[in-house]
Design a protein around this motif. Sequence first.
Motif, PDB file in Angstrom:
ATOM      1  N   ALA A 270     -59.465 132.859  28.268  1.00 24.90           N
ATOM      2  CA  ALA A 270     -58.474 132.807  27.190  1.00 24.90           C
ATOM      3  C   ALA A 270     -57.573 131.584  27.323  1.00 24.90           C
ATOM      4  O   ALA A 270     -57.197 130.969  26.320  1.00 24.90           O
ATOM      5  CB  ALA A 270     -57.632 134.089  27.196  1.00 24.90           C
ATOM      6  N   CYS A 271     -57.233 131.208  28.556  1.00 23.96           N
ATOM      7  CA  CYS A 271     -56.442 129.993  28.771  1.00 23.96           C
ATOM      8  C   CYS A 271     -57.191 128.767  28.266  1.00 23.96           C
ATOM      9  O   CYS A 271     -56.612 127.878  27.626  1.00 23.96           O
ATOM     10  CB  CYS A 271     -56.116 129.824  30.253  1.00 23.96           C
ATOM     11  N   ALA A 272     -58.491 128.713  28.559  1.00 22.34           N
ATOM     12  CA  ALA A 272     -59.299 127.572  28.133  1.00 22.34           C
ATOM     13  C   ALA A 272     -59.364 127.480  26.613  1.00 22.34           C
ATOM     14  O   ALA A 272     -59.189 126.396  26.040  1.00 22.34           O
ATOM     15  CB  ALA A 272     -60.697 127.673  28.729  1.00 22.34           C
ATOM     16  N   VAL A 273     -59.590 128.616  25.966  1.00 24.79           N
ATOM     17  CA  VAL A 273     -59.704 128.623  24.506  1.00 24.79           C
ATOM     18  C   VAL A 273     -58.383 128.229  23.850  1.00 24.79           C
ATOM     19  O   VAL A 273     -58.353 127.475  22.872  1.00 24.79           O
ATOM     20  CB  VAL A 273     -60.162 130.009  24.015  1.00 24.79           C
ATOM     21  N   ALA A 274     -57.268 128.711  24.409  1.00 25.86           N
ATOM     22  CA  ALA A 274     -55.960 128.489  23.798  1.00 25.86           C
ATOM     23  C   ALA A 274     -55.375 127.119  24.117  1.00 25.86           C
ATOM     24  O   ALA A 274     -54.403 126.704  23.490  1.00 25.86           O
ATOM     25  CB  ALA A 274     -54.993 129.580  24.250  1.00 25.86           C
ATOM     26  N   GLY A 275     -55.933 126.406  25.111  1.00 23.49           N
ATOM     27  CA  GLY A 275     -55.383 125.109  25.487  1.00 23.49           C
ATOM     28  C   GLY A 275     -54.195 125.185  26.413  1.00 23.49           C
ATOM     29  O   GLY A 275     -53.391 124.248  26.492  1.00 23.49           O
ATOM     30  N   VAL A 276     -54.071 126.295  27.142  1.00 25.13           N
ATOM     31  CA  VAL A 276     -52.976 126.469  28.106  1.00 25.13           C
ATOM     32  C   VAL A 276     -53.160 125.499  29.281  1.00 25.13           C
ATOM     33  O   VAL A 276     -54.282 125.251  29.714  1.00 25.13           O
ATOM     34  CB  VAL A 276     -52.964 127.925  28.632  1.00 25.13           C
ATOM     35  N   SER A 277     -52.047 124.968  29.793  1.00 22.73           N
ATOM     36  CA  SER A 277     -52.069 124.215  31.051  1.00 22.73           C
ATOM     37  C   SER A 277     -51.549 125.114  32.158  1.00 22.73           C
ATOM     38  O   SER A 277     -50.595 125.880  31.956  1.00 22.73           O
ATOM     39  CB  SER A 277     -51.186 122.965  30.954  1.00 22.73           C
TER      40      SER A 277
END
Length: 445
Positions: A270-277
Amino acid sequence: MTASPTDIDLLIEARWVVPVEPHAVVLDDHAVAVHGGEILAVLPVAAARAAYAPRERIELPEHALIPGLVNAHTHNPMTLLRGLADDLPLMTWLQEHIWPAEGRVMGPEFIRDGVELAVAEMIRGGTTCANENYFFPDVIAATYRRMGFRAVIGLPVIDFPTAWATTSDEYFSRAVEVHDALRGEPLLTTAFVPHAPYTVSDENFERIRVLADQLDIPVHLHTHETAHEVEEAVAKDGIRPFARLQKLGIVNERLVAVHMTQLTDGEIAACAVAGVSVVHCPESNLKLASGFCPAEKLRAAGVNVCIGTDGCASNNDLDMFGEMRTAALLAKAVAGDAAAFDAAYALRAATLNGAKAIGLGDRVGSIEPGKRADLVAVRLDALETQPLYHVASQLVYATGRHQVSDAWIDGVRKLASGELLGIDTVAIRAKARAWRERIAAEDPA
């Protein structure tokens, strides 16, 4: 007819230039041309000498020139609490020592003096940019501005009164005031810094989401730092903190999620999909026994992983060279893979990835034409870094911050042959000792 060399401010000639972008590239005998604080060109030394007539030429025959390191998560006023309450569990450390000490001393003078000490330490260690997270952001910003240091100034939000603000409305009104006051500052930008899911309400997170979108700034947040935090959240809310943040719309490309030691594979995806750092703070997490960030899993999933020191109260230093090395080694152990989080990626995590996370990826973090000249020279001729086979590996696995010789921020030299420029280290040391006397006398330990 041969064109005359172009007049420029500065030409730095180095044995090696490590631009970070392109990835894993090392340029032998190259120079960086700088004018007006901007990188004009990266080219071989002979070509640079033919093309440019610099007002200042710096020759670095045994050095690697790298982008200034970006400390993606720190509480720099807390340098004045360095070593106060070591070897304690996180909540004991916070509730019985750090928060009470802060309650007694937090104010503009404490903030100013702590940031001054931090800036001196960071520059000496090759760090030229910090993602700051603390109270009195107006004082923090004024201190960074005066010292010519690049920083993202955190706008704090927390659900209890502090010396900075007493109500939610006051936290938000003061945050907007500071943000507006810093518009147009060349070295300073802002981010919201809600403390953590367990200290910020749904209502305040929703206000942050709206304002962060309106102001176009990041949201810098401690989350999933410990197993206990996650367990408490599930008991209280019925869901994990990350899921709650998803429901509130906080999980997006603005989120700079710090620590993240407790993650499922689904949360990583989910972090990867959302663009989270994600900011990996390995030494602080190790010292407080908080857990292990799955840094290699995050990297492999495509998440932007960067590196931070955390504050000096829990680390106990602002040494990004040490942090790079620990991050790389720990990632290998956690992944069970000696090839994980390699040296080139560790250097990228400590530079360009950090810059991207905090909204500065178009300005700093790599040595490329058009970017600002935040540059650091590292001597590699010390006995401790001989023999030298691979520059990036040597920088990450063998180099100490004491080998940093020179540093520039926005093209302005801040460190010359190991000596700080324009910083009164005698006064900084005296202030630190005075704070130590006051704080130690009142600590219950």
